[in-house]
Scaffold this motif. Structure first.
Motif, short mmCIF file in Angstrom:
data_model
loop_
_atom_site.label_atom_id
_atom_site.label_comp_id
_atom_site.label_asym_id
_atom_site.label_seq_id
_atom_site.Cartn_x
_atom_site.Cartn_y
_atom_site.Cartn_z
N VAL A 1 12.90 8.81 4.38
CA VAL A 1 11.43 8.79 4.38
C VAL A 1 10.89 10.04 3.69
O VAL A 1 9.97 9.96 2.88
N LYS A 2 11.48 11.19 3.98
CA LYS A 2 11.03 12.43 3.36
C LYS A 2 11.25 12.36 1.83
O LYS A 2 10.40 12.77 1.06
N SER B 1 12.21 3.97 1.12
CA SER B 1 13.11 4.51 2.15
C SER B 1 14.23 3.52 2.47
O SER B 1 15.39 3.89 2.62
N ASP C 1 0.86 -1.18 0.00
CA ASP C 1 0.00 0.00 0.00
C ASP C 1 0.90 1.23 0.00
O ASP C 1 2.13 1.12 -0.05
N ASN C 2 0.33 2.41 0.04
CA ASN C 2 1.12 3.64 -0.05
C ASN C 2 2.18 3.73 1.04
O ASN C 2 3.33 4.07 0.77
N GLN C 3 1.80 3.43 2.29
CA GLN C 3 2.78 3.50 3.39
C GLN C 3 3.85 2.43 3.24
O GLN C 3 5.03 2.69 3.47
N GLY C 4 3.46 1.24 2.83
CA GLY C 4 4.44 0.17 2.61
C GLY C 4 5.41 0.54 1.50
O GLY C 4 6.61 0.24 1.58
N ARG C 5 4.90 1.20 0.50
CA ARG C 5 5.75 1.66 -0.61
C ARG C 5 6.76 2.69 -0.13
O ARG C 5 7.95 2.62 -0.47
N ILE C 6 6.31 3.64 0.67
CA ILE C 6 7.21 4.65 1.23
C ILE C 6 8.28 3.98 2.08
O ILE C 6 9.47 4.31 1.98
N ASN C 7 7.87 3.02 2.88
CA ASN C 7 8.84 2.31 3.74
C ASN C 7 9.88 1.57 2.90
O ASN C 7 11.07 1.59 3.19
#
Length: 181
Positions: A178-179, A165, A156-162
């Motif tokens: 992360v930024k 990162s 999902d979006n948060q998993g993708r960001i993680n």
């Protein structure tokens, strides 16, 4: 036999004319991919079922046998994208395994941009360890191995960001990564 030779010569002439347009399109994408010009070369060979032409590619004046794997991958990508403009292929599927391996960040970003164009004609599955390509995809799957088995998980979006990162900073994810992700 002579009528076959006439047809083969006509085919050869047509190939040479179209190759100029293809070469122009390929070189347009190669420029975007930070590579030098490609040339499509014709040598006459004995007539067989493929015609009279032996067709070779050169990149920056050298044969394909001597270019790096990164150069070869970018040339292949430029060729595929050029062919997609001719409507030769449509609705195909491409599996690209680390097409951006051993490339700089700007080269990886260039591949990402060209793949976005190519995605209009192909469903693309790209395996990458680079954040540039990964961040431009429409969907992101994480492939992991545990106990000798490959596991695939849609992020999902948060998993993708993680995951992006982690690609940037390694196992110890930093606030800056992360930024950026």
């Amino acid at each position: 036999q002579s009528s076959i030779k006439v047809l083969a010569l006509d085919l050869s002439d047509s190939r040479k004319k179209v190759s100029l347009l293809l070469e122009e399109k390929i070189n347009k994408y190669l420029k975007d991919l930070y590579l030098s010009n490609a040339k499509i070369l014709f040598e006459e060979k004995e007539l067989d079922k493929t015609g009279l032409d032996l067709i070779k590619f050169e990149l920056a004046g050298v044969s394909l046998e001597t270019i790096s794997s990164g150069e070869f991958n970018r040339l292949r990508l430029a060729l595929l994208t050029s062919m997609s403009e001719f409507d030769i292929v449509d609705n195909g599927v491409l599996f690209l395994d680390e097409i951006d391996a051993n490339l700089s960040g700007k080269e990886s970003e260039a591949i990402s941009k060209v793949l976005t164009k190519l995605a209009k004609s192909y469903q693309i599955f790209a395996i990458s360890h680079q954040p540039q390509l990964t961040s431009s995809s429409n969907q992101h799957f994480l492939v992991d191995k545990k106990d000798g088995k490959s596991l695939v998980k849609k992020l999902d979006n948060q998993g993708r960001i993680n995951e992006i990162s982690r690609m940037i900073s390694g196992e110890k994810i930093t606030e800056e990564a992360v930024k950026f992700a």
